[in-house]
Design a protein around this motif. Structure first.
Motif, PDB file in Angstrom:
ATOM      1  N   ASP A  89       5.504   6.810 -13.326  1.00 46.07           N
ATOM      2  CA  ASP A  89       5.150   8.231 -13.347  1.00 46.07           C
ATOM      3  C   ASP A  89       6.071   9.029 -12.432  1.00 46.07           C
ATOM      4  O   ASP A  89       6.285  10.223 -12.645  1.00 46.07           O
ATOM      5  N   GLY A  90       6.595   8.384 -11.393  1.00 40.70           N
ATOM      6  CA  GLY A  90       7.473   9.071 -10.453  1.00 40.70           C
ATOM      7  C   GLY A  90       8.399   8.088  -9.767  1.00 40.70           C
ATOM      8  O   GLY A  90       8.153   6.878  -9.767  1.00 40.70           O
ATOM      9  N   THR A  91       9.479   8.597  -9.183  1.00 45.62           N
ATOM     10  CA  THR A  91      10.409   7.768  -8.418  1.00 45.62           C
ATOM     11  C   THR A  91      10.837   8.529  -7.170  1.00 45.62           C
ATOM     12  O   THR A  91      10.730   9.755  -7.093  1.00 45.62           O
ATOM     13  N   PHE A  92      11.345   7.769  -6.196  1.00 45.09           N
ATOM     14  CA  PHE A  92      11.844   8.353  -4.953  1.00 45.09           C
ATOM     15  C   PHE A  92      13.155   7.676  -4.587  1.00 45.09           C
ATOM     16  O   PHE A  92      13.298   6.459  -4.706  1.00 45.09           O
ATOM     17  N   ARG A  93      14.125   8.490  -4.144  1.00 45.87           N
ATOM     18  CA  ARG A  93      15.376   7.933  -3.647  1.00 45.87           C
ATOM     19  C   ARG A  93      15.997   8.926  -2.660  1.00 45.87           C
ATOM     20  O   ARG A  93      15.628  10.100  -2.627  1.00 45.87           O
ATOM     21  N   ILE A  94      16.902   8.435  -1.840  1.00 44.80           N
ATOM     22  CA  ILE A  94      17.673   9.277  -0.934  1.00 44.80           C
ATOM     23  C   ILE A  94      19.083   9.379  -1.485  1.00 44.80           C
ATOM     24  O   ILE A  94      19.722   8.365  -1.776  1.00 44.80           O
ATOM     25  N   GLU A  95      19.569  10.597  -1.623  1.00 46.54           N
ATOM     26  CA  GLU A  95      20.883  10.833  -2.203  1.00 46.54           C
ATOM     27  C   GLU A  95      21.620  11.861  -1.347  1.00 46.54           C
ATOM     28  O   GLU A  95      21.206  13.005  -1.241  1.00 46.54           O
ATOM     29  N   ALA A  96      22.717  11.431  -0.723  1.00 41.15           N
ATOM     30  CA  ALA A  96      23.523  12.314   0.124  1.00 41.15           C
ATOM     31  C   ALA A  96      22.662  13.021   1.177  1.00 41.15           C
ATOM     32  O   ALA A  96      22.804  14.216   1.419  1.00 41.15           O
ATOM     33  N   GLY A  97      21.780  12.271   1.803  1.00 36.43           N
ATOM     34  CA  GLY A  97      20.961  12.819   2.868  1.00 36.43           C
ATOM     35  C   GLY A  97      19.792  13.659   2.411  1.00 36.43           C
ATOM     36  O   GLY A  97      19.059  14.220   3.244  1.00 36.43           O
ATOM     37  N   GLU A  98      19.580  13.738   1.103  1.00 34.71           N
ATOM     38  CA  GLU A  98      18.476  14.527   0.563  1.00 34.71           C
ATOM     39  C   GLU A  98      17.570  13.628  -0.268  1.00 34.71           C
ATOM     40  O   GLU A  98      18.042  12.764  -1.009  1.00 34.71           O
ATOM     41  N   ALA A  99      16.279  13.813  -0.118  1.00 39.08           N
ATOM     42  CA  ALA A  99      15.338  13.049  -0.934  1.00 39.08           C
ATOM     43  C   ALA A  99      15.306  13.633  -2.344  1.00 39.08           C
ATOM     44  O   ALA A  99      15.358  14.853  -2.528  1.00 39.08           O
ATOM     45  N   VAL A 100      15.231  12.754  -3.327  1.00 38.91           N
ATOM     46  CA  VAL A 100      15.115  13.174  -4.723  1.00 38.91           C
ATOM     47  C   VAL A 100      13.868  12.504  -5.298  1.00 38.91           C
ATOM     48  O   VAL A 100      13.746  11.286  -5.292  1.00 38.91           O
ATOM     49  N   ILE A 101      12.953  13.329  -5.773  1.00 44.86           N
ATOM     50  CA  ILE A 101      11.722  12.842  -6.385  1.00 44.86           C
ATOM     51  C   ILE A 101      11.727  13.221  -7.851  1.00 44.86           C
ATOM     52  O   ILE A 101      12.074  14.354  -8.205  1.00 44.86           O
ATOM     53  N   THR A 102      11.369  12.279  -8.711  1.00 44.52           N
ATOM     54  CA  THR A 102      11.277  12.585 -10.139  1.00 44.52           C
ATOM     55  C   THR A 102       9.839  12.384 -10.609  1.00 44.52           C
ATOM     56  O   THR A 102       9.067  11.663  -9.984  1.00 44.52           O
ATOM     57  N   TYR A 103       9.514  13.028 -11.703  1.00 42.70           N
ATOM     58  CA  TYR A 103       8.173  12.905 -12.284  1.00 42.70           C
ATOM     59  C   TYR A 103       8.288  12.859 -13.795  1.00 42.70           C
ATOM     60  O   TYR A 103       9.248  13.371 -14.394  1.00 42.70           O
ATOM     61  N   ALA A 104       7.322  12.233 -14.439  1.00 42.63           N
ATOM     62  CA  ALA A 104       7.277  12.167 -15.901  1.00 42.63           C
ATOM     63  C   ALA A 104       6.736  13.490 -16.439  1.00 42.63           C
ATOM     64  O   ALA A 104       5.655  13.926 -16.024  1.00 42.63           O
ATOM     65  N   PRO A 105       7.446  14.157 -17.340  1.00 47.97           N
ATOM     66  CA  PRO A 105       7.018  15.474 -17.819  1.00 47.97           C
ATOM     67  C   PRO A 105       5.625  15.501 -18.444  1.00 47.97           C
ATOM     68  O   PRO A 105       4.946  16.527 -18.387  1.00 47.97           O
ATOM     69  N   ASP A 106       5.174  14.374 -19.040  1.00 49.47           N
ATOM     70  CA  ASP A 106       3.849  14.397 -19.657  1.00 49.47           C
ATOM     71  C   ASP A 106       2.729  14.544 -18.622  1.00 49.47           C
ATOM     72  O   ASP A 106       1.588  14.847 -18.973  1.00 49.47           O
ATOM     73  N   LEU A 107       3.053  14.354 -17.328  1.00 48.68           N
ATOM     74  CA  LEU A 107       2.049  14.555 -16.282  1.00 48.68           C
ATOM     75  C   LEU A 107       1.661  16.025 -16.148  1.00 48.68           C
ATOM     76  O   LEU A 107       0.624  16.338 -15.554  1.00 48.68           O
ATOM     77  N   LEU A 108       2.465  16.925 -16.694  1.00 53.82           N
ATOM     78  CA  LEU A 108       2.123  18.344 -16.627  1.00 53.82           C
ATOM     79  C   LEU A 108       0.816  18.633 -17.356  1.00 53.82           C
ATOM     80  O   LEU A 108       0.148  19.620 -17.064  1.00 53.82           O
ATOM     81  N   ASP A 109       0.440  17.758 -18.280  1.00 56.19           N
ATOM     82  CA  ASP A 109      -0.830  17.903 -18.993  1.00 56.19           C
ATOM     83  C   ASP A 109      -1.974  17.169 -18.290  1.00 56.19           C
ATOM     84  O   ASP A 109      -3.101  17.155 -18.793  1.00 56.19           O
ATOM     85  N   ASP A 110      -1.682  16.562 -17.159  1.00 56.83           N
ATOM     86  CA  ASP A 110      -2.682  15.801 -16.405  1.00 56.83           C
ATOM     87  C   ASP A 110      -2.503  16.134 -14.922  1.00 56.83           C
ATOM     88  O   ASP A 110      -1.933  15.357 -14.158  1.00 56.83           O
ATOM     89  N   PRO A 111      -2.980  17.308 -14.486  1.00 55.62           N
ATOM     90  CA  PRO A 111      -2.722  17.767 -13.116  1.00 55.62           C
ATOM     91  C   PRO A 111      -3.157  16.781 -12.040  1.00 55.62           C
ATOM     92  O   PRO A 111      -2.484  16.643 -11.007  1.00 55.62           O
ATOM     93  N   MET A 112      -4.286  16.082 -12.237  1.00 51.85           N
ATOM     94  CA  MET A 112      -4.759  15.129 -11.236  1.00 51.85           C
ATOM     95  C   MET A 112      -3.720  14.033 -11.008  1.00 51.85           C
ATOM     96  O   MET A 112      -3.398  13.683  -9.867  1.00 51.85           O
ATOM     97  N   SER A 113      -3.171  13.492 -12.096  1.00 49.72           N
ATOM     98  CA  SER A 113      -2.160  12.440 -11.980  1.00 49.72           C
ATOM     99  C   SER A 113      -0.841  12.989 -11.460  1.00 49.72           C
ATOM    100  O   SER A 113      -0.109  12.285 -10.747  1.00 49.72           O
ATOM    101  N   LEU A 114      -0.517  14.231 -11.798  1.00 54.18           N
ATOM    102  CA  LEU A 114       0.713  14.838 -11.295  1.00 54.18           C
ATOM    103  C   LEU A 114       0.649  14.952  -9.777  1.00 54.18           C
ATOM    104  O   LEU A 114       1.597  14.586  -9.074  1.00 54.18           O
ATOM    105  N   VAL A 115      -0.465  15.448  -9.264  1.00 57.56           N
ATOM    106  CA  VAL A 115      -0.621  15.563  -7.808  1.00 57.56           C
ATOM    107  C   VAL A 115      -0.566  14.183  -7.161  1.00 57.56           C
ATOM    108  O   VAL A 115       0.110  13.990  -6.142  1.00 57.56           O
ATOM    109  N   ALA A 116      -1.264  13.211  -7.748  1.00 55.80           N
ATOM    110  CA  ALA A 116      -1.265  11.857  -7.194  1.00 55.80           C
ATOM    111  C   ALA A 116       0.149  11.288  -7.148  1.00 55.80           C
ATOM    112  O   ALA A 116       0.544  10.648  -6.160  1.00 55.80           O
ATOM    113  N   THR A 117       0.920  11.505  -8.204  1.00 52.74           N
ATOM    114  CA  THR A 117       2.282  10.989  -8.260  1.00 52.74           C
ATOM    115  C   THR A 117       3.174  11.652  -7.222  1.00 52.74           C
ATOM    116  O   THR A 117       3.909  10.977  -6.489  1.00 52.74           O
ATOM    117  N   LEU A 118       3.114  12.975  -7.134  1.00 52.27           N
ATOM    118  CA  LEU A 118       3.951  13.687  -6.163  1.00 52.27           C
ATOM    119  C   LEU A 118       3.560  13.319  -4.733  1.00 52.27           C
ATOM    120  O   LEU A 118       4.419  13.171  -3.858  1.00 52.27           O
TER     121      LEU A 118
END
Length: 256
Positions: free
Chosen positions: A108-137
């Motif tokens: 549902d999500g990923t985390f990495r450090i890139e050039a000193g900045e954190a990059v977080i990704t999320y699965a777009p279908d989580l936009l239809d599931d706010p509870m899971s979106l918040v949990a993932t972020l």
């Protein structure tokens, strides 16, 4: 009867329960100054924590992300971070002409450090599931919180600890509700079942974490209103267990 003869049973497997309570101690020691448990609110899916927005798509994700960051007190100035949407994933594997089973293994999500900045990704279908979106972020931001603690990052229980950090930081209601969901779906042409698991703690472990949080805070803020019935039932059992065994939380309570 056997429990009466040999003493009370633990709520979780003894080793797991020991890990839970020990990890609460570690989180308090490492992050108590930044995230004081005495001052950490229990975040709930209400307007107080997540004001409504007219944004859609990635704009909506950015709005929710900003709310999560605010709850965690992880400002952009101190915690530079970029949020990105993952490519849209395919769900709903069809096993026959009329039956489909959903639930893939893509994160549902990923985390990495890139050039000193954190990059977080999320699965777009989580936009239809706010509870899971918040949990993932929240989970991915907890990764960021723990990233500077090399011994914690290298620990084999790191992902479990990251989930527990979400509970420690006050976002456990979202993590617990998103821990596992199962639903049936169908239309005129097909029927099927869709499951989704989010995070790493089991529902029972989430219930225990919420009970510990509420007991240490001395206030559960009515979280029962917002928890799934199964999780809430387990949480009540955990609260009862902790109150029968108050020594378990000795040394973990906020000072003052």
């Amino acid at each position: 009867m056997l429990a009466g003869l040999f003493g009370s049973r633990t709520f979780l497997d003894p080793d797991i329960e020991e890990w839970h309570l020990g990890t609460w101690g570690v989180l308090t020691e490492r992050f108590g100054a930044e995230l004081s448990l005495a001052e950490t609110p229990l975040a709930l899916p209400t307007r107080d924590f997540f004001p409504p927005t007219d944004q859609t798509g990635h704009g909506k994700a950015l709005h929710v992300f900003g709310c999560v960051r605010s709850i965690l007190k992880m400002t952009e100035a101190d915690w530079p971070c970029r949020l990105e949407a993952q490519p849209r994933r395919m769900t709903g594997e069809r096993v026959s002409e009329f039956v489909a089973i959903g639930g893939g293994s893509d994160p549902d999500g990923t985390f990495r450090i890139e050039a000193g900045e954190a990059v977080i990704t999320y699965a777009p279908d989580l936009l239809d599931d706010p509870m899971s979106l918040v949990a993932t972020l929240a989970h991915e931001m907890a990764h960021y919180l723990l990233a500077a603690e090399s011994d914690l990052v290298e620990d084999e229980t790191h992902e479990l600890m990251t989930d527990l950090a979400v509970a420690y930081a006050g976002l456990g209601v979202f993590g617990a509700n998103a821990a596992f969901s199962f639903e049936q779906h169908g239309d005129a042409f097909s029927q099927g079942w869709r499951s989704r698991s989010s995070g790493y703690l089991s529902p029972r472990s989430w219930a225990f974490a919420l009970a510990v949080f509420g007991e240490l805070r001395g206030d559960d803020r009515g979280m029962e209103t917002y928890l799934k019935p199964g999780i809430e039932g387990l949480r009540r059992q955990a609260v009862k267990y902790l109150r029968k065994n108050p020594e378990l939380l000795t040394g973990l309570r906020p000072a003052g």
